[in-house]
Design a protein around this motif. Sequence first.
Motif, PDB file in Angstrom:
ATOM      1  N   GLU A 140       0.883  -1.187  -0.018  1.00 21.67           N
ATOM      2  CA  GLU A 140       0.018  -0.035   0.170  1.00 21.67           C
ATOM      3  C   GLU A 140       0.939   1.185   0.154  1.00 21.67           C
ATOM      4  O   GLU A 140       0.562   2.224  -0.635  1.00 21.67           O
ATOM      5  CB  GLU A 140      -0.954   0.081   1.242  1.00 21.67           C
ATOM      6  N   GLY A 141       1.796   1.296   0.735  1.00 21.16           N
ATOM      7  CA  GLY A 141       2.900   2.382   0.854  1.00 21.16           C
ATOM      8  C   GLY A 141       3.631   2.572  -0.696  1.00 21.16           C
ATOM      9  O   GLY A 141       3.719   3.686  -0.949  1.00 21.16           O
ATOM     10  N   ILE A 142       4.275   1.424  -1.170  1.00 20.86           N
ATOM     11  CA  ILE A 142       4.478   1.768  -2.654  1.00 20.86           C
ATOM     12  C   ILE A 142       3.616   2.121  -3.462  1.00 20.86           C
ATOM     13  O   ILE A 142       3.724   3.284  -4.416  1.00 20.86           O
ATOM     14  CB  ILE A 142       5.255   0.127  -2.898  1.00 20.86           C
ATOM     15  N   TYR A 143       2.384   1.627  -3.521  1.00 20.41           N
ATOM     16  CA  TYR A 143       1.317   2.177  -4.322  1.00 20.41           C
ATOM     17  C   TYR A 143       1.048   3.527  -4.180  1.00 20.41           C
ATOM     18  O   TYR A 143       0.764   4.336  -5.040  1.00 20.41           O
ATOM     19  CB  TYR A 143       0.127   1.441  -4.076  1.00 20.41           C
ATOM     20  N   ALA A 144       0.834   4.071  -3.029  1.00 23.33           N
ATOM     21  CA  ALA A 144       0.641   5.563  -2.698  1.00 23.33           C
ATOM     22  C   ALA A 144       1.689   6.611  -3.138  1.00 23.33           C
ATOM     23  O   ALA A 144       1.510   7.422  -3.564  1.00 23.33           O
ATOM     24  CB  ALA A 144       0.599   5.748  -1.038  1.00 23.33           C
ATOM     25  N   THR A 145       2.853   5.938  -2.942  1.00 23.45           N
ATOM     26  CA  THR A 145       3.870   6.810  -3.442  1.00 23.45           C
ATOM     27  C   THR A 145       3.840   7.247  -4.900  1.00 23.45           C
ATOM     28  O   THR A 145       4.235   8.086  -5.357  1.00 23.45           O
ATOM     29  CB  THR A 145       5.578   6.148  -3.023  1.00 23.45           C
ATOM     30  N   LYS A 146       3.526   5.989  -5.628  1.00 22.47           N
ATOM     31  CA  LYS A 146       3.519   6.255  -7.094  1.00 22.47           C
ATOM     32  C   LYS A 146       2.111   7.095  -7.391  1.00 22.47           C
ATOM     33  O   LYS A 146       2.119   7.894  -8.304  1.00 22.47           O
ATOM     34  CB  LYS A 146       3.131   4.880  -7.738  1.00 22.47           C
ATOM     35  N   MET A 147       1.183   7.115  -6.603  1.00 20.39           N
ATOM     36  CA  MET A 147       0.003   7.738  -6.866  1.00 20.39           C
ATOM     37  C   MET A 147       0.039   9.328  -6.370  1.00 20.39           C
ATOM     38  O   MET A 147      -0.338  10.332  -7.069  1.00 20.39           O
ATOM     39  CB  MET A 147      -1.211   7.236  -5.715  1.00 20.39           C
ATOM     40  N   PHE A 148       1.221   9.635  -5.443  1.00 23.58           N
ATOM     41  CA  PHE A 148       1.628  10.790  -5.035  1.00 23.58           C
ATOM     42  C   PHE A 148       2.084  11.612  -6.197  1.00 23.58           C
ATOM     43  O   PHE A 148       1.945  13.031  -6.214  1.00 23.58           O
ATOM     44  CB  PHE A 148       2.581  11.024  -3.940  1.00 23.58           C
ATOM     45  N   VAL A 149       2.740  11.182  -6.952  1.00 21.64           N
ATOM     46  CA  VAL A 149       3.335  11.780  -8.192  1.00 21.64           C
ATOM     47  C   VAL A 149       2.311  12.390  -8.976  1.00 21.64           C
ATOM     48  O   VAL A 149       2.076  13.575  -9.433  1.00 21.64           O
ATOM     49  CB  VAL A 149       4.279  10.731  -9.169  1.00 21.64           C
ATOM     50  N   HIS A 150       1.263  11.555  -9.555  1.00 19.71           N
ATOM     51  CA  HIS A 150       0.111  12.099 -10.177  1.00 19.71           C
ATOM     52  C   HIS A 150      -0.583  13.073  -9.470  1.00 19.71           C
ATOM     53  O   HIS A 150      -1.247  14.034  -9.975  1.00 19.71           O
ATOM     54  CB  HIS A 150      -0.680  10.845 -10.721  1.00 19.71           C
ATOM     55  N   LEU A 151      -0.996  13.001  -8.033  1.00 21.74           N
ATOM     56  CA  LEU A 151      -1.558  14.001  -7.303  1.00 21.74           C
ATOM     57  C   LEU A 151      -0.968  15.301  -7.423  1.00 21.74           C
ATOM     58  O   LEU A 151      -1.501  16.275  -7.538  1.00 21.74           O
ATOM     59  CB  LEU A 151      -1.971  13.461  -5.983  1.00 21.74           C
ATOM     60  N   ALA A 152       0.464  15.428  -7.079  1.00 16.08           N
ATOM     61  CA  ALA A 152       1.047  16.334  -7.301  1.00 16.08           C
ATOM     62  C   ALA A 152       0.814  17.209  -8.620  1.00 16.08           C
ATOM     63  O   ALA A 152       0.973  18.437  -8.719  1.00 16.08           O
ATOM     64  CB  ALA A 152       2.466  16.169  -7.134  1.00 16.08           C
TER      65      ALA A 152
END
Length: 381
Positions: free
Chosen positions: A22-34
């Motif tokens: 979940e942490g690895i997935y969230a880190t990828k998501m943060f790039v798009h959210l930014a």
Amino acid sequence: MVPSRPTVLHVFNYFAPDFTGEGIYATKMFVHLASLGIENEVLVTRSHPSVAGACARLTTPAPHTIHYLPYRLSRRSPELQLAFWLLRHGRRYNVVHYHSHCDRRFLSLLVARTLGLRVLMSCTLDDSPGAVLGSYKPGFRWLAKRLLRLVNTFVSISPKLHGDPGGVVPDDRHLLIPQGVEVPCAPRHERCRLRQELGVGDEHLVLLFVGALCERKNPIFLIEQLPAILERHPRASLYLVGPTTEDAYARRLVERANELGLAHAVRFVGFTARTEDWYAVADLMLFSSTNEGFGNVLLEAMAHGVPVVARRLPGVTDSYIVHEESGMLFDDTADYLRSVYALAADPALRERVGAKARAVAIERFPLSQVAQRYAALYTSR
């Protein structure tokens, strides 16, 4: 001071340096959210980069900052420390997003709502609203139910989780947002080179498992069925790619492979950040997990055009894999072997199933589109 840009505090029990999917997935998501104008920070309640120091703050290559609760204090009373931290720093954020049920006493939720923050809670494994409510003693469930309503929106990542609201919140506050995946433009383009580096020729059958080495993921099932596959495909090899999260179970895997005389055919790769290289190498992706909230590695393999053979988990794997079209689903050992045999014997079938799987990932699950849904949720009122 209320931030001028939407700023989200993501709360995790476990995060880097501890491995969590979940942490690895969230880190990828943060790039798009930014890229969509959402600022992201992470607060970790149980993991810590070291036992020294009162509080660590690390800036990672992804556009987010990680805060850690004080190590010794958080071991004793993480929920109380979480509430104090949020009381002190919460005005910097618009939204608090709990990525698990981090606060069983609801103290930090009370603080967040008192500060006027919106509260989201993800349901990712065994933490649907109904399951969370059921985890409390019967005499306290009436209170837990009322306190769970402090959460503005629950977000479930699969139909299985979404189908268990537990009477906690109305439908309009319980959303289904599946996980997404980065879809490569040219998947498996280095397949020949990578297979050559491994010493794997066209006649070899490369079977791949990606995931943590733990009992829930059940890779021992794949090892125990490998002798039957080797009878038909003597040059088959099983590569297990992922970190060890349960030491005793990982040792059992090695022992079982040795007991079955499979030391030459089972390869323990360990954790790698470049799973795309292994999807390029693989002929089949195998997945025998007995409990998943979503199973994102399957979607990753599909995005790379790798045909998958996965255990049928109702409301999870069968929500994005259509048997014999975009992958193979199995219910028992006989089903599993039939699916592997069919794909292993027919390169054209592998190509056809892999192409359909990739089309599903492109059409339904691009991570950029999932990020847009979260961005809309974070900025809504």
